[in-house]
Design a protein around this motif. Structure first.
Motif, PDB file in Angstrom:
ATOM      1  N   CYS A 155      -5.123  -3.525   2.991  1.00 46.91           N
ATOM      2  CA  CYS A 155      -4.772  -2.136   3.784  1.00 46.91           C
ATOM      3  C   CYS A 155      -5.841  -1.028   3.596  1.00 46.91           C
ATOM      4  CB  CYS A 155      -3.242  -1.700   3.465  1.00 46.91           C
ATOM      5  SG  CYS A 155      -2.920  -0.359   4.545  1.00 46.91           S
ATOM      6  N   CYS A 156      -5.350  -0.148   2.610  1.00 44.42           N
ATOM      7  CA  CYS A 156      -6.195   1.084   2.673  1.00 44.42           C
ATOM      8  C   CYS A 156      -7.381   0.992   1.390  1.00 44.42           C
ATOM      9  CB  CYS A 156      -5.770   2.311   2.234  1.00 44.42           C
ATOM     10  SG  CYS A 156      -4.448   2.927   3.549  1.00 44.42           S
ATOM     11  N   SER A 178       2.552   0.927   4.747  1.00 45.01           N
ATOM     12  CA  SER A 178       2.209   0.069   6.021  1.00 45.01           C
ATOM     13  C   SER A 178       3.032  -1.301   5.849  1.00 45.01           C
ATOM     14  CB  SER A 178       0.629  -0.305   6.036  1.00 45.01           C
ATOM     15  OG  SER A 178       0.427  -0.977   5.036  1.00 45.01           O
ATOM     16  N   CYS A 235       0.834  -1.109  -0.232  1.00 41.09           N
ATOM     17  CA  CYS A 235      -0.097  -0.051  -0.087  1.00 41.09           C
ATOM     18  C   CYS A 235       0.887   1.311  -0.190  1.00 41.09           C
ATOM     19  CB  CYS A 235      -0.932  -0.039   1.348  1.00 41.09           C
ATOM     20  SG  CYS A 235      -2.278   1.252   1.294  1.00 41.09           S
ATOM     21  N   SER A 278      -2.503   7.456   1.230  1.00 41.10           N
ATOM     22  CA  SER A 278      -2.427   6.573   0.085  1.00 41.10           C
ATOM     23  C   SER A 278      -3.590   7.093  -0.940  1.00 41.10           C
ATOM     24  CB  SER A 278      -2.863   5.149   0.534  1.00 41.10           C
ATOM     25  OG  SER A 278      -3.802   5.094   1.091  1.00 41.10           O
ATOM     26  N   CYS A 296       0.424   3.751   1.642  1.00 45.69           N
ATOM     27  CA  CYS A 296       0.437   4.394   2.750  1.00 45.69           C
ATOM     28  C   CYS A 296       1.887   3.830   3.703  1.00 45.69           C
ATOM     29  CB  CYS A 296      -0.513   3.985   3.991  1.00 45.69           C
ATOM     30  SG  CYS A 296      -0.690   2.562   4.644  1.00 45.69           S
TER      31      CYS A 296
HETATM   32 ZN   LIG Z   1      -2.623   1.572   3.363  1.00 46.72          ZN
END
Ligand SMILES: [Zn+2]
Length: 136
Positions: free
Chosen positions: A20-21, A13, A9, A42, A11
């Motif tokens: 995830c997102c 992570s 992702c 993200s 973001c």
């Molecule tokens: Zn994410």
């Protein structure tokens, strides 16, 4: 940045985007304001202007009434930026309001454009909304 369900992702992570997102980008409410920070980061990275706009508190100072101009500005930011890192530094929240301090690592035009922000969030129904932020 391309949306790829099986890649990590945006973001940062370390989790695949689809786990995830992505569910949050598709409408599942973020469990907390820190989760929303990740999903908005993200969201900017992927150019999901509608998501960014839809998770902004309409009564807050960064909400823009001109949706088309706002969308263009988000997409321009997204296109012109490399989203190289995200660190959540502090989270506090109650039932209706929260604060998250995060460090966003960005590059624009070959230069560092990183910043640390203390963001304020408000809860609206099931959803957390970004209200405002102060750079620190
Ligand atoms: Zn994410």
């Amino acid at each position: 940045m391309k949306l790829a369900p099986n890649l990590p992702c945006a973001c940062h992570s370390g989790i695949k985007y689809k786990r995830c997102c992505r569910p949050i980008h598709r409408g599942r409410p973020a469990e907390g304001p820190d989760t929303l920070v990740r999903a908005r980061f993200s969201g900017f990275a992927y150019g999901l202007a509608g998501f960014v706009m839809g998770t902004t508190d309409p009564s807050g100072p960064v909400f823009e009434a001109d949706a088309e101009a706002w969308e263009r500005s988000i997409l321009s930011f997204s296109d012109g930026t490399l989203f190289t890192g995200l660190a959540i530094l502090a989270v506090t929240h109650g039932a209706a309001e929260g604060e998250v301090t995060f460090r966003a690592s960005l590059r624009q035009g070959g230069k560092d454009a990183s910043f640390t922000e203390q963001s304020r969030f408000v809860r609206s129904g099931d959803a957390w909304l970004y209200h405002s932020g102060v750079l620190s």
